[in-house]
Structure formats: structure tokens, C-alpha cells
Design a protein around this motif. Structure first.
Motif, PDB file in Angstrom:
ATOM      1  N   THR A  38     -20.494  23.087  -2.925  1.00  0.00           N
ATOM      2  CA  THR A  38     -19.534  23.520  -4.531  1.00  0.00           C
ATOM      3  C   THR A  38     -19.174  24.553  -4.557  1.00  0.00           C
ATOM      4  OG1 THR A  38     -20.607  24.695  -6.010  1.00  0.00           O
ATOM      5  CG2 THR A  38     -20.862  22.225  -6.180  1.00  0.00           C
ATOM      6  N   THR A  39     -17.404  23.912  -3.720  1.00  0.00           N
ATOM      7  CA  THR A  39     -16.556  24.867  -3.960  1.00  0.00           C
ATOM      8  C   THR A  39     -16.935  26.168  -5.549  1.00  0.00           C
ATOM      9  OG1 THR A  39     -14.474  24.229  -2.099  1.00  0.00           O
ATOM     10  CG2 THR A  39     -13.913  25.660  -3.106  1.00  0.00           C
ATOM     11  N   HIS A  40     -16.980  27.441  -4.858  1.00  0.00           N
ATOM     12  CA  HIS A  40     -16.748  28.272  -6.283  1.00  0.00           C
ATOM     13  C   HIS A  40     -15.539  28.524  -7.070  1.00  0.00           C
ATOM     14  CE1 HIS A  40     -21.257  29.773  -5.910  1.00  0.00           C
ATOM     15  NE2 HIS A  40     -20.833  28.331  -5.955  1.00  0.00           N
ATOM     16  N   VAL A  41     -14.946  28.245  -7.413  1.00  0.00           N
ATOM     17  CA  VAL A  41     -13.489  28.502  -7.994  1.00  0.00           C
ATOM     18  C   VAL A  41     -13.709  29.600  -8.740  1.00  0.00           C
ATOM     19  CG1 VAL A  41     -10.805  27.527  -8.979  1.00  0.00           C
ATOM     20  CG2 VAL A  41     -12.854  26.136  -7.876  1.00  0.00           C
ATOM     21  N   TYR A  42     -12.732  30.539  -8.893  1.00  0.00           N
ATOM     22  CA  TYR A  42     -12.572  32.273 -10.035  1.00  0.00           C
ATOM     23  C   TYR A  42     -11.576  32.545 -10.430  1.00  0.00           C
ATOM     24  CZ  TYR A  42     -17.344  33.868  -8.512  1.00  0.00           C
ATOM     25  OH  TYR A  42     -18.447  33.912  -8.124  1.00  0.00           O
ATOM     26  N   VAL A  43     -11.459  32.463 -12.052  1.00  0.00           N
ATOM     27  CA  VAL A  43      -9.388  31.143 -12.582  1.00  0.00           C
ATOM     28  C   VAL A  43     -10.149  32.463 -13.727  1.00  0.00           C
ATOM     29  CG1 VAL A  43      -9.220  29.761 -11.794  1.00  0.00           C
ATOM     30  CG2 VAL A  43     -10.716  29.998 -13.715  1.00  0.00           C
ATOM     31  N   PRO A  44      -8.996  32.710 -15.046  1.00  0.00           N
ATOM     32  CA  PRO A  44      -9.255  33.790 -15.409  1.00  0.00           C
ATOM     33  C   PRO A  44      -9.470  32.575 -16.620  1.00  0.00           C
ATOM     34  CG  PRO A  44      -6.772  33.779 -14.660  1.00  0.00           C
ATOM     35  CD  PRO A  44      -7.461  33.313 -13.440  1.00  0.00           C
ATOM     36  N   GLN A  45     -10.772  33.729 -17.486  1.00  0.00           N
ATOM     37  CA  GLN A  45     -11.208  33.157 -18.573  1.00  0.00           C
ATOM     38  C   GLN A  45     -10.325  32.613 -19.450  1.00  0.00           C
ATOM     39  OE1 GLN A  45     -11.629  33.889 -22.037  1.00  0.00           O
ATOM     40  NE2 GLN A  45      -9.949  35.673 -22.593  1.00  0.00           N
ATOM     41  N   ASP A  46      -8.512  32.727 -19.751  1.00  0.00           N
ATOM     42  CA  ASP A  46      -7.918  31.911 -20.099  1.00  0.00           C
ATOM     43  C   ASP A  46      -7.179  30.967 -19.997  1.00  0.00           C
ATOM     44  OD1 ASP A  46      -6.024  33.453 -19.110  1.00  0.00           O
ATOM     45  OD2 ASP A  46      -4.801  34.296 -20.270  1.00  0.00           O
ATOM     46  N   GLY A  94     -14.985  31.707 -14.727  1.00  0.00           N
ATOM     47  CA  GLY A  94     -14.074  32.716 -15.678  1.00  0.00           C
ATOM     48  C   GLY A  94     -14.581  33.492 -16.422  1.00  0.00           C
ATOM     49  N   PHE A  95     -14.346  34.394 -15.684  1.00  0.00           N
ATOM     50  CA  PHE A  95     -15.264  35.437 -15.529  1.00  0.00           C
ATOM     51  C   PHE A  95     -14.777  36.595 -17.675  1.00  0.00           C
ATOM     52  CE2 PHE A  95     -18.061  35.457 -12.701  1.00  0.00           C
ATOM     53  CZ  PHE A  95     -19.090  36.221 -13.071  1.00  0.00           C
ATOM     54  N   LYS A  96     -15.259  36.721 -18.402  1.00  0.00           N
ATOM     55  CA  LYS A  96     -15.039  37.216 -19.886  1.00  0.00           C
ATOM     56  C   LYS A  96     -15.409  38.603 -19.538  1.00  0.00           C
ATOM     57  CE  LYS A  96     -15.312  34.838 -23.299  1.00  0.00           C
ATOM     58  NZ  LYS A  96     -15.358  34.399 -25.001  1.00  0.00           N
ATOM     59  N   THR A  97     -16.298  39.505 -18.712  1.00  0.00           N
ATOM     60  CA  THR A  97     -16.096  40.798 -18.166  1.00  0.00           C
ATOM     61  C   THR A  97     -16.337  40.960 -16.572  1.00  0.00           C
ATOM     62  OG1 THR A  97     -18.258  40.034 -17.162  1.00  0.00           O
ATOM     63  CG2 THR A  97     -18.654  40.315 -19.505  1.00  0.00           C
ATOM     64  N   VAL A 101     -20.069  42.711  -8.073  1.00  0.00           N
ATOM     65  CA  VAL A 101     -20.294  42.708  -6.332  1.00  0.00           C
ATOM     66  C   VAL A 101     -21.943  42.319  -6.428  1.00  0.00           C
ATOM     67  CG1 VAL A 101     -19.946  43.722  -4.474  1.00  0.00           C
ATOM     68  CG2 VAL A 101     -18.283  44.741  -5.745  1.00  0.00           C
ATOM     69  N   PRO A 102     -21.513  40.988  -5.070  1.00  0.00           N
ATOM     70  CA  PRO A 102     -20.576  40.691  -4.406  1.00  0.00           C
ATOM     71  C   PRO A 102     -19.873  38.905  -4.826  1.00  0.00           C
ATOM     72  CG  PRO A 102     -22.380  40.256  -3.581  1.00  0.00           C
ATOM     73  CD  PRO A 102     -22.627  40.403  -4.785  1.00  0.00           C
ATOM     74  N   PHE A 103     -19.999  39.288  -5.828  1.00  0.00           N
ATOM     75  CA  PHE A 103     -19.625  38.094  -6.545  1.00  0.00           C
ATOM     76  C   PHE A 103     -17.414  38.023  -7.141  1.00  0.00           C
ATOM     77  CE2 PHE A 103     -23.942  38.772  -8.123  1.00  0.00           C
ATOM     78  CZ  PHE A 103     -24.866  37.404  -7.515  1.00  0.00           C
ATOM     79  N   GLY A 104     -17.221  36.624  -6.262  1.00  0.00           N
ATOM     80  CA  GLY A 104     -15.882  36.431  -5.968  1.00  0.00           C
ATOM     81  C   GLY A 104     -15.292  35.987  -4.950  1.00  0.00           C
ATOM     82  N   ASP A 105     -16.825  36.319  -3.947  1.00  0.00           N
ATOM     83  CA  ASP A 105     -15.745  36.481  -3.004  1.00  0.00           C
ATOM     84  C   ASP A 105     -16.834  35.116  -1.581  1.00  0.00           C
ATOM     85  OD1 ASP A 105     -17.454  37.992  -2.125  1.00  0.00           O
ATOM     86  OD2 ASP A 105     -16.982  39.743  -0.909  1.00  0.00           O
ATOM     87  N   GLU A 106     -17.871  34.544  -2.282  1.00  0.00           N
ATOM     88  CA  GLU A 106     -18.898  33.865  -1.925  1.00  0.00           C
ATOM     89  C   GLU A 106     -17.233  31.940  -2.133  1.00  0.00           C
ATOM     90  OE1 GLU A 106     -19.566  33.351  -6.037  1.00  0.00           O
ATOM     91  OE2 GLU A 106     -18.952  34.605  -4.674  1.00  0.00           O
ATOM     92  N   ARG A 107     -17.880  31.691  -1.144  1.00  0.00           N
ATOM     93  CA  ARG A 107     -16.072  30.127  -0.981  1.00  0.00           C
ATOM     94  C   ARG A 107     -17.266  29.321  -1.579  1.00  0.00           C
ATOM     95  NH1 ARG A 107     -13.762  30.356   3.912  1.00  0.00           N
ATOM     96  NH2 ARG A 107     -13.466  28.096   3.674  1.00  0.00           N
TER      97      ARG A 107
END
Length: 297
Positions: A38-46, A94-97, A101-107
Motif C-alpha cells: 500500500t502506498t501511504h497517503v497523508y492528507v489533511p484530516q478535513d 488524516g492525522f488529528k494530532t 517522527v518518522p511517520f509521514g515520509d514512508e512511501r
């Protein structure tokens, strides 16, 4: 005579000092299948729901039930949902907090059959741990880094998941300079039991926004799916290098039309290289992806 010769040979071996094998035994393969990568996709929670709807409208497929979880070893909270499409799977966060680190830059997250053994194998092939293995709500995880700063997650589920095979396998798109490329390729192929299917040392730089330059393009397949490594001077124009995954579709124009109707923006208009037609889009929430039809070779 043949039987007598075998007896003599056996006796000589028994009488000889211990001999180190000429080649070490190959490492085990811990891959499960491309539909579990799975590709990890981080987006604004809203913008979480908007992204999920747009991605499904573009590629089809289904979603898991959305929930809110602590998926990191330190305190945090994120919306989380799995999107399973015929062209590839994404894990959406979609992080609410604030994101630890180091989460958010793993692909990419790769499901493995034995997490501890897979991490040990990755380290023996040149990867380093970004943090030590930790439990999550449904299994265990580790985040590792390969030469060149290629970050990925290895994970294991307590209850074995079962997903349909993909109709088309996406490409994990890795951009490196020559400083790290050979080390990364050697380490990844050794760990993943990867096969180099093409190594073009004079590929057209237009593929990564550098027309007039020759680049190296290495295509690799393994139980973890497809990977393409682009080796260049690193002087990449926007948005190249931000596209972590390339999705294969049967009709690029139709797919782009669906993406546009679902709120995605075309960042790089369709272009042709070799037998491939490709474009780069940005989905609501900021996720950037390459989409293509046909093969580049």
C-alpha cells in the motif's frame, strides 16, 4: 565402479577440514503479494473523505471501514482507511494530532510473512531501522530506510488479510542520484528477490521532466510488485520526484477524465515515451501520482 567412486569421495569429504560453502544460502522471501502493498497517503484530516471519494471515482474499487486509531508507538490519533482499487491499494491517514517522527515520509507499506525475520533480512541487505518494531491495533510494524533515503514500512497482521489480486500492478517510483543508486538496487533486489527486467542507461530524460538529458532507468519486479528506479542528476522540475507510485490503466484519457471530474488536477499533461502514454495528477488533499497506459520499454 560408480558406487566405489562415491564411497571414496564421501570418505575424502569426511576426512577433510570443514569447508565454507562458496555461496551463502539465499535469504528467504517474505513477500505476500502486490495487492497487500500500500502506498501511504497523508492528507489533511478535513480533506480525508474528499480524497478517498476522488481516488475511488478515478480507479474504482472499494474501501475498508473508516476509523480513528493510534498507529504510531507514541501518542497520536489519525483517521485511517484502506482503499482497494484494481490498479493498486492505498492506506490513507488524516492525522488529528501532530505526526510523530518518522511517520509521514514512508512511501510504501509491505505486508510480510514474518516481520522480525524480514527486518533482519533488510538490515543484512543495507537497510537501517528508523525505529524499532512496535505493535499497532491489528499487528506489528517497522519503518526502515534504504540507501538514498528510501523509506518504507514493513508490517504484519495478527489476522491474515485476504484481498483480491490486482488487475494491474502499480510501480513504486524511486528517484535517486548515482551516489546511492547501485547500493539501493543491490540491497532491494537482494532483500526482495527482485529481478531486474530492464536497465536502460540512456533513457530519455523527458520521462522525468529533463528533456535533452540521458538518464538511467531500472525496472525491477518481485513479490512486492513493480519498482522503477530513475537515476539522474537530481535536478528535477516540479512535480517529478513527488510521484511515489505510478498506476497502470487501460485507457489513460478516460481515467484522467474521471479524475478531473472527481476534483483531481493534471500537473503534467499526457505525453508519450516509448510505448507508454503518461500523465501526473494531484488528488484533493495533495497526493501526487503518475498514471500511465502501455509499457515504457
Amino acid at each position: 565402479m560408480k558406487h566405489f567412486t562415491l564411497i571414496i569421495a564421501a570418505a575424502l569429504v569426511a576426512a577433510s577440514p570443514a569447508v565454507t560453502p562458496a555461496f551463502a544460502a539465499p535469504a528467504a522471501d517474505y513477500a505476500v503479494g502486490a495487492q497487500y502493498d500500500t502506498t501511504h497517503v497523508y492528507v489533511p484530516q478535513d480533506q480525508f473523505d474528499t480524497f478517498v471519494s476522488s481516488f475511488v471515482a478515478t480507479f474504482g474499487g472499494t474501501t475498508s471501514k473508516q476509523g480513528e486509531f493510534q498507529v504510531t508507538p507514541t501518542k497520536s490519533l489519525t483517521k485511517s482507511q484502506l482503499v482497494l482499487t484494481p490498479a493498486g491499494t492505498v492506506s490513507v491517514f488524516g492525522f488529528k494530532t501532530p505526526i510523530p517522527v518518522p511517520f509521514g515520509d514512508e512511501r510504501t507499506g509491505y505486508l510480510v510473512t514474518d516481520l522480525d525475520a524480514a527486518v533482519k533480512s533488510a538490515r543484512s541487505h543495507g537497510a537501517v531501522r528508523r525505529l524499532e518494531t512496535f505493535p499497532d491495533p491489528i499487528g506489528r510494524d517497522s519503518v526502515i530506510q534504504w540507501p538514498g533515503g528510501v523509506n518504507m514500512q514493513l508490517y504484519w497482521h495478527t489476522a491474515k488479510p485476504s484481498y483480491k489480486a490486482l488487475e494491474t500492478v502499480p510501480e513504486n517510483r524511486v528517484y535517486l542520484t548515482a551516489d546511492a543508486a547501485d547500493s539501493f538496487i543491490k540491497g532491494w533486489t537482494g532483500f526482495a528477490h527482485g529481478k531486474i527486467t530492464a536497465d536502460d542507461k540512456a533513457a530519455n530524460g523527458a520521462e522525468i521532466g529533463e528533456p535533452g538529458k540521458a538518464i538511467r532507468r531500472v525496472s525491477i519486479t518481485s513479490g512486492y510488485g513493480k519498482m522503477v528506479v530513475y537515476v539522474s542528476d537530481g535536478q528535477l522540475p516540479w512535480p517529478y520526484g513527488r510521484d511515489m507510485t505510478g498506476y497502470a490503466v487501460s485507457d489513460l484519457n478516460a481515467t484522467l477524465a474521471r479524475a478531473s471530474a472527481a476534483g483531481a488536477e493534471t500537473l503534467v499533461a499526457p505525453y508519450t515515451t516509448g510505448k507508454r502514454q503518461a500523465a501526473i495528477v494531484r488528488f484533493p488533499g495533495g497526493y501526487i501520482a503518475e498514471i500511465h497506459s502501455g509499457e515504457v520499454n
